[in-house]
Enzyme design. Sequence first.
Site, PDB file in Angstrom:
ATOM      1  CE  LYS A   1      32.760 150.162  -8.651  1.00 53.42           C
ATOM      2  NZ  LYS A   1      33.320 151.474  -8.952  1.00 53.42           N
TER       3      LYS A   1
ATOM      4  CD  GLU B   1      29.569 143.969  -5.621  1.00 50.62           C
ATOM      5  OE1 GLU B   1      28.821 144.765  -6.195  1.00 50.62           O
ATOM      6  OE2 GLU B   1      30.483 143.341  -6.203  1.00 50.62           O
TER       7      GLU B   1
ATOM      8  CG  HIS C   1      40.133 143.704  -8.637  1.00 46.67           C
ATOM      9  ND1 HIS C   1      39.268 142.626  -8.612  1.00 46.67           N
ATOM     10  CD2 HIS C   1      40.680 143.777  -7.404  1.00 46.67           C
ATOM     11  CE1 HIS C   1      39.284 142.084  -7.411  1.00 46.67           C
ATOM     12  NE2 HIS C   1      40.129 142.758  -6.660  1.00 46.67           N
TER      13      HIS C   1
ATOM     14  NE  ARG D   1      35.412 155.061 -17.680  1.00 45.23           N
ATOM     15  CZ  ARG D   1      35.899 153.849 -17.879  1.00 45.23           C
ATOM     16  NH1 ARG D   1      36.039 153.414 -19.112  1.00 45.23           N
ATOM     17  NH2 ARG D   1      36.226 153.069 -16.873  1.00 45.23           N
TER      18      ARG D   1
END
Length: 642
Positions: A116, A200, A235, A297
């Site tokens: 990420k 973040e 999440h 994917r």
Amino acid sequence: MIQSLLIANRGEIACRIIRTARDMGIRTVAVYSDADAKALHVRQADEAVHIGPSPAAESYLVGEKIIAAAKETGADAIHPGYGFLSENADFAQDVIDAGLIWVGPKPESIRAMGLKDAAKKLMDEAGVPTTPGYLGDNQDPDHLASEAERIGYPVLIKAVAGGGGKGMRKVDAATDFADALTSCKREAMASFGNDVCLIEKWIESPRHIEVQIFGDSHGNVVHLFERDCSLQRRHQKVIEEAPAPGMDEATRETVCGAAVRAAQAVNYEGAGTIEFIADGSAGLSADKIWFMEMNTRLQVEHPVTEEITGVDLVEWQLRVASSEAIPLVQDELSINGHAIEARLYAEDPASGFLPSIGRLEHLDFGPAYRIDTGVQQDADISPFYDPMIAKVIAFGSDREEAIEGLSEALQAIEIWPVKTNAAFLLKAATHPDFVDAELDTGFIERNLEALVPVSEIKDSTWNAAAKFALADGDKDLGYLPLDFRLNAEPVKRVTLGHDGETRTLDMLDKQEILIRSDFSGKDMVLSEEYGENVSYTAHMDAEQIVVFSEGQAVAFDRAVRGSGQGTISDGTILSPMPGKIIAVAVAEGDSVAKGDKLVTLEAMKMEHTLTAPFDGNVASLSASEGAQVSEGVALVEIVGGE
């Protein structure tokens, strides 16, 4: 074109790929572990190869075994599905080096977007807006804590190699940061073998918007519009839809254009998803949507995109992997209608969404628009893999019609004795805020009390069970027409038991009407006496009547037995499933308050925290860190405090 395809996956996605491959005339090869020897995907494939023991680390995650199976069966291509090895660049390269076709993006594209932090840096360079945060190499906990302070709470800790909600923690205050970081890193290492994290800024009223993109080896890249995946728990996505509610054309053009640039930046081939986080506090706007990550994917939620575009994404994958160009150009793609998908899991919302394992002795999906599943009746839900039973997909000319279709499908689901989240999904799909598209990723947590079905059994459900028992025991009663009433029928008594409670019900036919349902041929009871507009169906055998309504299943004993006095008291905390104890937060003699963390269990690829059911003291403790435990083992005993 590919002639023979090995599917390096299991369950629902393996069955999904087999369906398209068969339509294209492509031979399919399944792989399976010990636990999946009788699985649906094994039976559906043209050939199947055993690749090892039940744990995924010894079977589905062993690339050498999968490549050997492909060579053994003469397959010329491997499709990884999603999860497992689907985003493993080394495995993709090994497939190519073995002279096989890899149905997926190039290994270098997977590597570029697989972490990420590196992906966000690449997107910054490509002019794709990214979420404010910290992406540095310094992983010292004190340094990460200081970066969190600089960014400003609340923040989100994310494992750079994470996915599926694993290795992610929201932190609201500095005092919680250290524990959250430790837990996040531990889960990330266990799931991905990499505990590096980024931080973040937590976006208030966040909406999860993602764009389906597709590239080919001829330099073409298109998008297939956006999906909204904002309904999440821990999440993990729960309900997804396409297109995103409230997305105007200008914002759509900006976001989808950014997704195409992101794919072009890594010379992307095949199916992929660019995920964005949006500040939805004042509606969707192009200046408040930021790149989060790319999934290299096919996504679990790809069916909603297929439904609104008319495209078979698996077919596109197979054609692009065979060096063909994307079948359609951007101007030929359009949005038609609205689609919603709900993930039906074997889990118990009333027990903190703990997975439910066991045999699906009764399984009926009803008249759903589309069901993507990897199980049939009598299949086993094992502790080794993700407990998803099916994806329930509804389509309509607009969002209102799609919600109505999803609601009808969820109401009709009958599963026993494995517990499911069907009733929870139904409550979410019919919640006024969801219907009004008042969405963000905190929706479920904010409305959890209203969404989790109550454990108390309604009087009308008892009455329905009695009516089924009465009709089943008296074959001369027959089935009463919907508008029929009996005014002077003698009282008939039915005695039933449920969870230690016994009731004897005096039944009058005017209270309930038993009908034969036209659409399914099932016996159905319609409730009138209790001011409800609810129907019930049932699965019956010699000992039990299992009543189904609104996604829930309730079992009643026909012949009431003892009350089961040998059961464990409420203060004894049992292991809810087989797993490994990874943390023990208490010691014998400790005082605890209701909700305090006691033990953390790792099972079914997730961490599960067991908490104190009430204020009290730790009377005994048998749990120890690192121990493997079976289902139902007593771990902690809490006794009431003074």
